[in-house]
Scaffold this active site. Structure first.
Site, mmCIF file in Angstrom:
data_model
loop_
_atom_site.group_PDB
_atom_site.id
_atom_site.type_symbol
_atom_site.label_atom_id
_atom_site.label_comp_id
_atom_site.label_asym_id
_atom_site.label_seq_id
_atom_site.Cartn_x
_atom_site.Cartn_y
_atom_site.Cartn_z
ATOM 1 N N LYS A 6 -2.050 -3.551 -7.838
ATOM 2 C CA LYS A 6 -1.055 -3.468 -8.852
ATOM 3 C C LYS A 6 0.247 -3.900 -8.204
ATOM 4 O O LYS A 6 0.961 -4.499 -8.835
ATOM 5 C CB LYS A 6 -1.032 -2.069 -9.200
ATOM 6 N N ARG A 19 3.347 5.613 -12.107
ATOM 7 C CA ARG A 19 2.108 6.297 -11.672
ATOM 8 C C ARG A 19 2.989 7.858 -11.626
ATOM 9 O O ARG A 19 3.485 8.155 -10.760
ATOM 10 C CB ARG A 19 1.791 5.863 -10.150
ATOM 11 N N SER A 31 -6.014 0.374 -7.294
ATOM 12 C CA SER A 31 -5.772 0.175 -5.843
ATOM 13 C C SER A 31 -4.152 -0.741 -6.022
ATOM 14 O O SER A 31 -3.464 -0.697 -6.936
ATOM 15 C CB SER A 31 -6.600 -1.010 -5.111
ATOM 16 N N ILE A 52 -10.238 0.897 2.774
ATOM 17 C CA ILE A 52 -10.351 0.503 1.295
ATOM 18 C C ILE A 52 -9.641 1.684 0.361
ATOM 19 O O ILE A 52 -9.858 2.576 0.159
ATOM 20 C CB ILE A 52 -12.086 0.768 0.934
ATOM 21 N N ASP A 95 -4.878 2.106 5.051
ATOM 22 C CA ASP A 95 -6.002 2.676 4.040
ATOM 23 C C ASP A 95 -6.999 1.309 3.956
ATOM 24 O O ASP A 95 -6.769 0.258 3.568
ATOM 25 C CB ASP A 95 -5.284 2.407 2.672
ATOM 26 N N ASP A 110 -0.901 4.812 0.636
ATOM 27 C CA ASP A 110 -1.161 4.349 -0.677
ATOM 28 C C ASP A 110 0.046 3.736 -1.232
ATOM 29 O O ASP A 110 -0.064 3.147 -2.523
ATOM 30 C CB ASP A 110 -1.610 5.399 -1.671
ATOM 31 N N GLU A 157 -6.396 6.521 6.815
ATOM 32 C CA GLU A 157 -6.837 7.662 5.889
ATOM 33 C C GLU A 157 -8.229 8.477 6.573
ATOM 34 O O GLU A 157 -8.143 9.511 6.235
ATOM 35 C CB GLU A 157 -7.208 6.888 4.437
ATOM 36 N N HIS A 160 -5.649 9.832 -11.536
ATOM 37 C CA HIS A 160 -4.796 9.735 -10.646
ATOM 38 C C HIS A 160 -3.467 9.325 -11.096
ATOM 39 O O HIS A 160 -2.619 9.586 -10.527
ATOM 40 C CB HIS A 160 -5.274 8.396 -10.048
ATOM 41 N N ASP A 165 -15.388 2.013 4.326
ATOM 42 C CA ASP A 165 -14.180 2.381 4.917
ATOM 43 C C ASP A 165 -14.045 3.023 6.417
ATOM 44 O O ASP A 165 -13.120 2.434 7.084
ATOM 45 C CB ASP A 165 -13.873 3.971 4.149
HETATM 46 N N1 LIG Z 1 -5.200 13.329 -8.170
HETATM 47 C C1 LIG Z 1 -4.561 12.088 -7.501
HETATM 48 N N2 LIG Z 1 -3.483 11.637 -7.986
HETATM 49 C C2 LIG Z 1 -3.055 10.541 -7.645
HETATM 50 N N3 LIG Z 1 -3.715 9.615 -6.722
HETATM 51 C C3 LIG Z 1 -4.868 10.214 -6.371
HETATM 52 C C4 LIG Z 1 -5.473 11.404 -6.625
HETATM 53 N N4 LIG Z 1 -6.786 11.666 -5.877
HETATM 54 C C5 LIG Z 1 -6.774 10.464 -5.065
HETATM 55 N N5 LIG Z 1 -5.727 9.524 -5.145
HETATM 56 C C6 LIG Z 1 -5.295 8.272 -4.668
HETATM 57 O O1 LIG Z 1 -5.240 7.291 -5.550
HETATM 58 C C7 LIG Z 1 -5.818 6.251 -4.713
HETATM 59 C C8 LIG Z 1 -6.427 5.109 -5.571
HETATM 60 O O2 LIG Z 1 -5.490 4.042 -6.172
HETATM 61 P P1 LIG Z 1 -5.431 4.109 -7.853
HETATM 62 O O3 LIG Z 1 -5.020 5.592 -8.336
HETATM 63 O O4 LIG Z 1 -4.401 2.986 -7.948
HETATM 64 O O5 LIG Z 1 -6.942 3.605 -8.120
HETATM 65 S S1 LIG Z 1 -7.581 3.852 -9.559
HETATM 66 O O6 LIG Z 1 -6.825 3.019 -10.290
HETATM 67 O O7 LIG Z 1 -7.104 5.116 -10.155
HETATM 68 O O8 LIG Z 1 -8.708 3.665 -9.186
HETATM 69 C C9 LIG Z 1 -6.770 6.783 -3.755
HETATM 70 O O9 LIG Z 1 -6.974 6.086 -2.814
HETATM 71 P P2 LIG Z 1 -8.492 5.756 -1.829
HETATM 72 O O10 LIG Z 1 -9.025 7.067 -1.555
HETATM 73 O O11 LIG Z 1 -8.074 4.860 -0.961
HETATM 74 O O12 LIG Z 1 -9.187 4.968 -2.924
HETATM 75 C C10 LIG Z 1 -6.352 8.076 -3.265
HETATM 76 O O13 LIG Z 1 -5.632 8.206 -2.218
HETATM 77 MG MG LIG Z 2 -6.005 4.663 -1.125
HETATM 78 MG MG LIG Z 3 -10.077 7.706 -0.400
HETATM 79 MG MG LIG Z 4 -8.923 4.196 0.946
#
Ligand SMILES: Nc1ncnc2c1ncn2[C@@H]1O[C@H](COP(=O)(O)OS(=O)(=O)O)[C@@H](OP(=O)(O)O)[C@H]1O
Ligand SMILES: [Mg+2]
Ligand SMILES: [Mg+2]
Ligand SMILES: [Mg+2]
Length: 351
Positions: A261, A275, A258, A144, A142, A288, A70, A234, A47
């Site tokens: 989608k 979502r 990620s 990763i 972002d 995101d 991020e 998420h 990252d």
């Molecule tokens: N509680 C909650 N609700 C919604 N979203 C959240 C939550 N916590 C984290 N995140 C964010 O979700 C990002 C990952 O994306 P996805 O949800 O599409 O990935 S996954 O399928 O669930 O792995 C992830 O991005 P990355 O941190 O870059 O991986 C987060 O920004």
């Molecule tokens: Mg993200």
């Molecule tokens: Mg993250």
């Molecule tokens: Mg990230």
């Protein structure tokens, strides 16, 4: 309407280098060291280093542009992080100094001999600290997205966007593990999705070759399937199930980490991305969704919250109060939106 030709070129080049870096982190660190141990440190290393690379290239091309990224380097600056910091600096420099690729320019701070110091790279990471807001130019990074998918060796994405006066103008999503064409697995993995407002959406290979324009197809009701998060924390899987049953959808949802989608939606691998929040409090981050939203819109689709309102990229680093996200082709979107409203009313009545 500006075609943002230089911005697009720099952004694709930056995502390309960051994808090389994240793939190499996976091969060197994740595969060997941690899949069984569950240690998250390679993700962190990847990252930070990927944000350093992208931010360095943006700064060299557009020194006045602020960045909403991020990651920040506060922890890395602590003495206890020296070992990790050295790894990150080495990885970032490896990516920045690799041979020039098609379209690369030395003026973006890349190519052989372009090593940066630790101070320069930590400062590059920290340039991602912009608070966002309603006016002016800003980039989102972002480095990763889908960290859990990255660790599992499944889908993740390197995501970059340019926002001007709260409107997303350019969106790039690099997906090193995604098949270029699911119907032709022989073509291998690695896709970069590219969209410029008013100028359409396309996908190219990780070397920037083989451009294919993207247009969301029309789906017969029996062909509709949802794309959704892998992590139940998420987005609400149970809410999606109820919406699916209201729409008589029989196909199983495709779960994928990620912003891959959004890319899969834009090229018709699935018909809708839904979502919905799992609880109160979490605010979605602009990095995101900004690249994914422009990609789907430029492929002819619609992206809104669950009330049908536009996503607001001018509120700061988040999208504000979380009303979820619905993305789909025009016809499917209106059907999903109605079903989401019905499922929402049912849930309220039960509560
Ligand atoms: N509680 C909650 N609700 C919604 N979203 C959240 C939550 N916590 C984290 N995140 C964010 O979700 C990002 C990952 O994306 P996805 O949800 O599409 O990935 S996954 O399928 O669930 O792995 C992830 O991005 P990355 O941190 O870059 O991986 C987060 O920004
Ligand atoms: Mg993200
Ligand atoms: Mg993250
Ligand atoms: Mg990230």
């Amino acid at each position: 309407m500006s075609s943002y030709a230089t911005e697009k070129k720099v952004a694709v080049a930056a995502v390309r280098r960051a994808c090389q870096l994240t793939s190499s982190v996976f091969n060197k660190l994740v595969k060997n060291e941690t899949l069984t141990k569950g240690d998250k440190s390679p993700v962190t290393v990847g990252d930070y280093a990927a944000q350093a690379v992208i931010s360095t290239m943006l700064y060299n091309a557009f020194p006045a542009d602020p960045i909403v990224g991020e990651e920040d380097a506060a922890e890395l600056r602590e003495e206890s992080s020296a070992e990790m910091r050295d790894r990150i600096i080495a990885l970032a420099n490896e990516a920045l100094t690799s041979e020039l690729g098609p379209g690369d320019e030395v003026s973006w701070g890349v190519g052989p001999g372009q090593e940066k110091t630790a101070v320069q790279l930590l400062d590059a990471i920290d340039r991602g600290n912009h608070p966002g807001g309603p006016s002016g130019r800003m980039w989102t990074i972002d480095p990763i997205d889908g960290t859990k998918g990255f660790l599992r060796g499944e889908q993740y994405a390197v995501c970059l966007s340019l926002i001007v006066d709260a409107q997303v103008q350019v969106g790039i999503i690099g997906c090193p593990n995604l098949l270029f064409d699911p119907a032709q697995p022989d073509l291998g993995r690695g896709v970069i999705f590219v969209a410029v407002k008013g100028h359409g959406a396309e996908q190219v290979t990780l070397t920037g070759a083989n451009p294919i324009p993207l247009k969301i197809p029309c789906f017969a009701p029996s062909d509709i399937s949802f794309l959704e998060s892998v992590e139940a924390a998420h987005s609400s899987h149970t809410f999606n199930e109820r919406v699916s049953s209201l729409l008589n959808i029989t196909r199983s949802p495709v779960r994928m980490d990620s912003q891959a989608k959004y890319g899969c939606l834009a090229r018709g691998d699935g018909a809708a991305y839904l979502r919905m929040p799992t609880g109160v409090g979490y605010r979605e981050k602009i990095w995101d969704h900004a690249p994914g939203a422009i990609l789907v819109e430029e492929a002819g689709g619609v992206v809104t919250d669950s009330r049908g309102g536009a996503l607001n990229f001018g509120l700061g680093r988040t999208l504000g109060e979380n009303f979820g996200v619905i993305a789909a082709g025009r016809a499917v979107h209106s059907r999903v939106l109605e079903a989401v409203k019905t499922a929402g009313m049912e849930a309220k009545a039960k509560a």
